[in-house]
Motif scaffolding. Structure first.
Motif, PDB file in Angstrom:
ATOM      1  N   CYS A 188       0.850  -1.203   0.000  1.00 46.57           N
ATOM      2  CA  CYS A 188       0.000   0.000   0.000  1.00 46.57           C
ATOM      3  C   CYS A 188       0.882   1.247   0.000  1.00 46.57           C
ATOM      4  O   CYS A 188       1.951   1.257   0.590  1.00 46.57           O
ATOM      5  CB  CYS A 188      -0.895   0.052   1.237  1.00 46.57           C
ATOM      6  SG  CYS A 188      -2.072  -1.314   1.383  1.00 46.57           S
ATOM      7  N   GLN A 229      -2.561   4.636   2.407  1.00 49.47           N
ATOM      8  CA  GLN A 229      -3.462   4.390   3.534  1.00 49.47           C
ATOM      9  C   GLN A 229      -3.762   5.653   4.339  1.00 49.47           C
ATOM     10  O   GLN A 229      -4.676   5.667   5.148  1.00 49.47           O
ATOM     11  CB  GLN A 229      -2.877   3.323   4.468  1.00 49.47           C
ATOM     12  CG  GLN A 229      -3.031   1.910   3.951  1.00 49.47           C
ATOM     13  CD  GLN A 229      -2.755   0.875   5.023  1.00 49.47           C
ATOM     14  OE1 GLN A 229      -2.673   1.192   6.209  1.00 49.47           O
ATOM     15  NE2 GLN A 229      -2.608  -0.367   4.607  1.00 49.47           N
ATOM     16  N   ASP A 284     -11.346   8.063   1.312  1.00 48.12           N
ATOM     17  CA  ASP A 284     -11.807   7.610   0.001  1.00 48.12           C
ATOM     18  C   ASP A 284     -12.001   8.766  -0.976  1.00 48.12           C
ATOM     19  O   ASP A 284     -11.778   8.606  -2.188  1.00 48.12           O
ATOM     20  CB  ASP A 284     -13.107   6.818   0.142  1.00 48.12           C
ATOM     21  CG  ASP A 284     -12.861   5.374   0.563  1.00 48.12           C
ATOM     22  OD1 ASP A 284     -11.690   5.021   0.824  1.00 48.12           O
ATOM     23  OD2 ASP A 284     -13.832   4.599   0.629  1.00 48.12           O
ATOM     24  N   LEU A 286     -14.446   2.159  -6.290  1.00 49.04           N
ATOM     25  CA  LEU A 286     -13.394   1.742  -5.362  1.00 49.04           C
ATOM     26  C   LEU A 286     -13.704   0.387  -4.734  1.00 49.04           C
ATOM     27  O   LEU A 286     -14.812   0.164  -4.243  1.00 49.04           O
ATOM     28  CB  LEU A 286     -13.232   2.782  -4.251  1.00 49.04           C
ATOM     29  CG  LEU A 286     -13.062   4.241  -4.684  1.00 49.04           C
ATOM     30  CD1 LEU A 286     -12.956   5.142  -3.460  1.00 49.04           C
ATOM     31  CD2 LEU A 286     -11.853   4.405  -5.591  1.00 49.04           C
ATOM     32  N   SER A 287     -12.719  -0.511  -4.737  1.00 47.44           N
ATOM     33  CA  SER A 287     -12.884  -1.792  -4.051  1.00 47.44           C
ATOM     34  C   SER A 287     -12.698  -1.602  -2.548  1.00 47.44           C
ATOM     35  O   SER A 287     -11.811  -0.863  -2.117  1.00 47.44           O
ATOM     36  CB  SER A 287     -11.864  -2.806  -4.565  1.00 47.44           C
ATOM     37  OG  SER A 287     -12.138  -3.180  -5.897  1.00 47.44           O
ATOM     38  N   PRO A 299     -11.816  -2.536   1.535  1.00 47.36           N
ATOM     39  CA  PRO A 299     -10.703  -3.262   2.166  1.00 47.36           C
ATOM     40  C   PRO A 299     -10.983  -4.760   2.214  1.00 47.36           C
ATOM     41  O   PRO A 299     -12.124  -5.213   2.173  1.00 47.36           O
ATOM     42  CB  PRO A 299     -10.654  -2.666   3.578  1.00 47.36           C
ATOM     43  CG  PRO A 299     -11.337  -1.343   3.465  1.00 47.36           C
ATOM     44  CD  PRO A 299     -12.395  -1.518   2.430  1.00 47.36           C
ATOM     45  N   ARG A 345      -9.036  -8.246  -1.841  1.00 44.41           N
ATOM     46  CA  ARG A 345      -8.058  -8.654  -2.850  1.00 44.41           C
ATOM     47  C   ARG A 345      -8.010 -10.175  -2.934  1.00 44.41           C
ATOM     48  O   ARG A 345      -7.617 -10.847  -1.978  1.00 44.41           O
ATOM     49  CB  ARG A 345      -6.697  -8.084  -2.464  1.00 44.41           C
ATOM     50  CG  ARG A 345      -5.562  -8.405  -3.401  1.00 44.41           C
ATOM     51  CD  ARG A 345      -5.376  -7.348  -4.454  1.00 44.41           C
ATOM     52  NE  ARG A 345      -4.125  -7.610  -5.162  1.00 44.41           N
ATOM     53  CZ  ARG A 345      -2.955  -7.056  -4.849  1.00 44.41           C
ATOM     54  NH1 ARG A 345      -2.899  -6.185  -3.855  1.00 44.41           N
ATOM     55  NH2 ARG A 345      -1.872  -7.337  -5.525  1.00 44.41           N
ATOM     56  N   VAL A 347      -5.757  -5.424   2.955  1.00 45.51           N
ATOM     57  CA  VAL A 347      -6.169  -5.492   1.549  1.00 45.51           C
ATOM     58  C   VAL A 347      -6.479  -6.924   1.103  1.00 45.51           C
ATOM     59  O   VAL A 347      -7.367  -7.138   0.274  1.00 45.51           O
ATOM     60  CB  VAL A 347      -5.117  -4.861   0.613  1.00 45.51           C
ATOM     61  CG1 VAL A 347      -4.988  -3.378   0.886  1.00 45.51           C
ATOM     62  CG2 VAL A 347      -3.780  -5.552   0.718  1.00 45.51           C
ATOM     63  N   ARG A 350      -6.623  -1.542  -3.523  1.00 49.27           N
ATOM     64  CA  ARG A 350      -6.943  -0.656  -2.399  1.00 49.27           C
ATOM     65  C   ARG A 350      -5.694   0.056  -1.868  1.00 49.27           C
ATOM     66  O   ARG A 350      -4.665  -0.579  -1.627  1.00 49.27           O
ATOM     67  CB  ARG A 350      -7.582  -1.484  -1.280  1.00 49.27           C
ATOM     68  CG  ARG A 350      -8.051  -0.681  -0.072  1.00 49.27           C
ATOM     69  CD  ARG A 350      -9.339   0.028  -0.377  1.00 49.27           C
ATOM     70  NE  ARG A 350      -9.713   0.968   0.676  1.00 49.27           N
ATOM     71  CZ  ARG A 350     -10.838   1.695   0.667  1.00 49.27           C
ATOM     72  NH1 ARG A 350     -11.698   1.565  -0.320  1.00 49.27           N
ATOM     73  NH2 ARG A 350     -11.097   2.526   1.630  1.00 49.27           N
ATOM     74  N   TRP A 351      -5.797   1.385  -1.707  1.00 47.54           N
ATOM     75  CA  TRP A 351      -4.737   2.230  -1.131  1.00 47.54           C
ATOM     76  C   TRP A 351      -3.441   2.158  -1.951  1.00 47.54           C
ATOM     77  O   TRP A 351      -2.352   2.351  -1.412  1.00 47.54           O
ATOM     78  CB  TRP A 351      -4.460   1.853   0.319  1.00 47.54           C
ATOM     79  CG  TRP A 351      -5.599   2.138   1.228  1.00 47.54           C
ATOM     80  CD1 TRP A 351      -6.311   3.284   1.333  1.00 47.54           C
ATOM     81  CD2 TRP A 351      -6.160   1.239   2.203  1.00 47.54           C
ATOM     82  NE1 TRP A 351      -7.285   3.165   2.297  1.00 47.54           N
ATOM     83  CE2 TRP A 351      -7.220   1.917   2.849  1.00 47.54           C
ATOM     84  CE3 TRP A 351      -5.870  -0.075   2.582  1.00 47.54           C
ATOM     85  CZ2 TRP A 351      -7.979   1.329   3.849  1.00 47.54           C
ATOM     86  CZ3 TRP A 351      -6.635  -0.664   3.570  1.00 47.54           C
ATOM     87  CH2 TRP A 351      -7.672   0.036   4.194  1.00 47.54           C
TER      88      TRP A 351
END
Length: 389
Positions: free
Chosen positions: A56, A59, A63, A92-93, A95, A98, A129, A376-377
């Motif tokens: 990441c 973080q 968002d 956006l996916s 947290p 993944r 993630v 994510r991030w």
């Protein structure tokens, strides 16, 4: 002091006076001594490994500011090619969603992602993630892998399939009864769908009680070990929805760089799917045949043998989803063809903008682009662009 206005491509904050500051969010204040006073968009990073872990980079953003970063990346890449378009709000996916990741394990017993801009491994104690099913294997793997006595760093490719986690371990090929029993016990205890090893000669499956599949477009598709898959289900759904919108009700579609059929199996009408990976083509053919989907899959290297203008003109729409390098060779033929609608899926705004410039010179209009925050991030950007004549 100076206010942070935006986040640059590598994740640092850019202040109104031009200074850059690491881990600064829009609205933060960059003081004269270089310190940062958090603003309304600054968040306390949830993970103990941030910012050392390379998994990441963002973080510290909320968002809203992460979404603005994605929009800026796309708009900036287009502007560099003299282009502009309607860049929509990103999708956006969340947290811990993944489902595909590559971790590493070293002989010292560390297992995790590499540190940012380093080969040093971060020994994962938590991850915000990874899907829980993937992270749940970290501790059991740290007990299993030392028994193989690896002499170098191992690569662990983990994918969440329909039957559970598919695990490909690259860099070792354990032999003997003790290793076989350890692999079987590990797989049974942790509900692993498949374990394969690759020491350089290709994957060799050691555990697969049931054929491993991944469902794409409501069709179970055989999943070759280590295959590419969109990183999250949410990201995949967002990309598929954007592609379907872009091509409309096209009756005949060419899906270029089709992979396992993420888009081909979700599209209306008849689909020609071209893919350079032989295993992926065979998997797509088998799945489409069993489901009786009108998909014709061909093994074709689109860099060496792109579709010609005459071939492209047979279709009502074209979908292309090339690797990060883009599709320069194919874009040239697309720029000269008469296909009314194109959907271009990309994981690299720069190569997308380069190819878009070529296609707009050929008479296409870039109608809109939707960014997708699938990692994510991360500073990584996915997108779909619609082109029309």
């Amino acid at each position: 002091m100076s206010v942070i206005l935006r986040v640059a491509a590598r994740g640092e904050g850019v202040a109104e006076d031009g200074r850059h500051a690491a881990f600064a969010a829009p609205g933060d204040v960059l003081e004269a001594d270089g310190s940062v006073t958090p603003g309304p968009h600054h968040r306390v990073p949830p993970c103990r490994h941030f910012p050392q872990c390379g998994g990441c980079q963002l973080q510290h953003l909320d968002d809203d500011s992460w979404a603005a970063f994605l929009v800026d990346r796309v708009a900036g890449a287009l502007a560099a090619q003299g282009l502009s378009a309607d860049v929509r709000a990103p999708l956006l996916s969340p947290p811990r969603t993944r489902r595909r990741a590559t971790l590493h394990y070293d002989p010292a017993g560390r297992l995790g992602f590499s540190a940012e801009k380093s080969h040093q491994l971060i020994d994962l104690q938590e991850c915000h993630v990874l899907a829980p099913e993937l992270f749940a294997l970290v501790k059991p793997l740290k007990r299993l892998l030392p028994s193989f006595r690896p002499k170098r760093r191992l690569e662990l490719r983990m994918t969440l399939a329909d039957q559970g986690v598919d695990l490909l371990i690259v860099g070792v090929a354990p032999e003997g009864l003790a290793a076989h029993e350890a692999i079987t016990a590990f797989a049974q205890a942790n509900g692993v769908a498949r374990i394969a090893f690759d020491e350089g000669l290709g994957p060799e499956t050691r555990w697969e009680p049931d054929a491993v599949t991944v469902t794409l477009g409501a069709v179970p598709v055989p999943l070759p070990p280590g295959s590419f898959l969109q990183a999250t289900r949410e990201g995949e759904a967002a990309l598929v929805a954007a592609v379907r919108e872009a091509i409309g009700e096209a009756r005949t579609v060419a899906d270029l760089f089709a992979g396992l059929g993420t888009f081909a199996l979700a599209l209306p009408g008849r689909v020609y799917a071209a893919e350079g990976g032989r295993d992926a083509v065979m998997a797509l053919k088998a799945a489409a045949g069993r489901a009786q989907r009108p998909v014709f899959a061909e093994h074709r290297d689109l860099y060496r043998r792109p579709l010609t203008v005459a071939e492209l003109d047979r279709f009502d729409a074209v979908v292309l989803d090339p690797p990060r390098a883009g599709a320069r060779e194919q874009a040239g033929a697309l720029a000269a063809c008469a296909v009314p609608r194109l959907a271009y899926v990309s994981c690299n705004p720069s190569s997308f903008a380069r190819d878009a410039q070529m296609m707009t010179q050929g008479g296409y209009r870039l109608d809109w682009v939707v960014p997708v925050g699938q990692f994510r991030w991360s500073t990584h950007v996915e997108l779909v662009g619609q082109f029309s004549r």
